[in-house]
Design an enzyme around this catalytic site. Sequence first.
Site, mmCIF file in Angstrom:
data_model
loop_
_atom_site.group_PDB
_atom_site.id
_atom_site.type_symbol
_atom_site.label_atom_id
_atom_site.label_comp_id
_atom_site.label_asym_id
_atom_site.label_seq_id
_atom_site.Cartn_x
_atom_site.Cartn_y
_atom_site.Cartn_z
ATOM 1 N N PRO A 11 0.786 -1.232 0.000
ATOM 2 C CA PRO A 11 0.000 0.000 0.000
ATOM 3 C C PRO A 11 0.821 1.287 0.000
ATOM 4 C CG PRO A 11 -0.160 -1.135 2.106
ATOM 5 C CD PRO A 11 0.502 -2.074 1.155
ATOM 6 N N ASN A 12 0.359 2.216 -0.795
ATOM 7 C CA ASN A 12 0.879 3.588 -0.899
ATOM 8 C C ASN A 12 2.197 3.698 -1.641
ATOM 9 O OD1 ASN A 12 -1.308 4.855 0.501
ATOM 10 N ND2 ASN A 12 -0.490 3.993 2.392
ATOM 11 N N ARG A 19 5.604 12.144 -2.519
ATOM 12 C CA ARG A 19 5.462 12.611 -1.136
ATOM 13 C C ARG A 19 6.609 12.036 -0.315
ATOM 14 N NH1 ARG A 19 -0.241 11.673 -1.585
ATOM 15 N NH2 ARG A 19 -0.915 13.273 -3.001
ATOM 16 N N TYR A 24 11.564 8.253 1.736
ATOM 17 C CA TYR A 24 11.462 7.179 0.750
ATOM 18 C C TYR A 24 12.194 7.457 -0.567
ATOM 19 C CZ TYR A 24 7.928 5.513 3.982
ATOM 20 O OH TYR A 24 7.284 5.069 5.104
ATOM 21 N N ASN A 75 7.726 -5.923 -0.910
ATOM 22 C CA ASN A 75 7.686 -4.826 0.058
ATOM 23 C C ASN A 75 6.225 -4.711 0.448
ATOM 24 O OD1 ASN A 75 7.710 -2.566 1.603
ATOM 25 N ND2 ASN A 75 8.804 -1.256 0.136
ATOM 26 N N ALA A 78 3.060 -0.985 4.844
ATOM 27 C CA ALA A 78 2.488 -0.975 6.197
ATOM 28 C C ALA A 78 1.954 -2.349 6.625
ATOM 29 C CB ALA A 78 1.378 0.066 6.280
ATOM 30 N N GLU A 99 12.085 -10.157 1.695
ATOM 31 C CA GLU A 99 11.368 -8.980 2.186
ATOM 32 C C GLU A 99 12.263 -7.762 2.004
ATOM 33 O OE1 GLU A 99 10.531 -9.274 6.387
ATOM 34 O OE2 GLU A 99 9.848 -7.197 6.516
ATOM 35 N N HIS A 101 12.605 -3.316 2.149
ATOM 36 C CA HIS A 101 12.071 -2.011 2.562
ATOM 37 C C HIS A 101 13.005 -0.922 2.088
ATOM 38 C CE1 HIS A 101 9.036 -3.890 5.004
ATOM 39 N NE2 HIS A 101 9.969 -4.718 5.443
ATOM 40 N N ARG A 108 13.347 3.380 12.775
ATOM 41 C CA ARG A 108 12.189 4.272 12.759
ATOM 42 C C ARG A 108 11.308 4.046 13.993
ATOM 43 N NH1 ARG A 108 9.483 4.354 7.073
ATOM 44 N NH2 ARG A 108 8.530 6.184 8.056
HETATM 45 O O1 CA2 Z 1 10.514 1.477 3.981
HETATM 46 C C1 CA2 Z 1 9.635 0.824 3.389
HETATM 47 O O2 CA2 Z 1 9.782 0.372 2.256
HETATM 48 C C2 CA2 Z 1 8.272 0.623 4.057
HETATM 49 O O3 CA2 Z 1 7.820 -0.704 3.730
HETATM 50 C C3 CA2 Z 1 7.359 1.659 3.445
HETATM 51 C C4 CA2 Z 1 5.963 1.703 4.080
HETATM 52 C C5 CA2 Z 1 6.061 1.754 5.606
HETATM 53 O O4 CA2 Z 1 4.768 1.648 6.167
HETATM 54 C C6 CA2 Z 1 6.950 0.665 6.160
HETATM 55 O O5 CA2 Z 1 7.039 0.815 7.565
HETATM 56 C C7 CA2 Z 1 8.341 0.742 5.558
HETATM 57 C C8 CA2 Z 1 5.190 2.910 3.599
HETATM 58 C C9 CA2 Z 1 5.055 3.012 2.121
HETATM 59 C C10 CA2 Z 1 4.329 4.284 1.817
HETATM 60 O O6 CA2 Z 1 5.020 4.956 0.819
HETATM 61 C C11 CA2 Z 1 4.839 6.290 0.698
HETATM 62 C C12 CA2 Z 1 5.371 6.848 -0.426
HETATM 63 C C13 CA2 Z 1 5.251 8.203 -0.610
HETATM 64 C C14 CA2 Z 1 4.595 8.976 0.312
HETATM 65 C C15 CA2 Z 1 4.061 8.394 1.446
HETATM 66 C C16 CA2 Z 1 4.180 7.042 1.627
#
Ligand code: CA2
Length: 148
Positions: A11-12, A19, A24, A75, A78, A99, A101, A108
Amino acid sequence: MTEHILVLHGPNLNLLGRREPGIYGVQTLENINQQLQADAQSLGVELTIRQSNHEGQLVDWIGAALGQYVGIVINAAAYTHTSVAIRDAIAAVDLPTVEVHLSNIHKRESFRHHSYIAAVVIGQISGFGANSYRLGLRALVEHVRAGN
Ligand code: CA2
């Protein structure tokens, strides 16, 4: 026959590059996918890459992977920290899975320190930005070719 690998983005991750570039990075998901496809060509493997914001969709794709792919790079975003269903799907298909990230989840907030899927994957690569995916793909291909 060319080994076929499934890459799953949770997701996201479709928002990447638009963003929170400080956490990221500036690369979009399309950039990352293009780089992965180029790496796959060099490694001599075929990739199918998918992204979903929906837990059940990710579970369905993992469940359908058996017999279609030699391994998975995921990946789970969340869902890493919440999803017993994704963990169970990975355990059920029993395909070698890496896996990844973008950020170092251990550096974090404490709620990101625990991964439900870590216990059912070969290993975890966390904190190298888009390179986490590239390293994950290489690690998976070497693992599969070593016959582990
Ligand atoms: O570091 C990673 O790859 C995560 O899997 C990314 C997830 C986060 O919930 C994990 O704890 C770590 C979040 C991905 C959301 O990506 C975004 C991208 C742009 C703006 C906001 C969020």
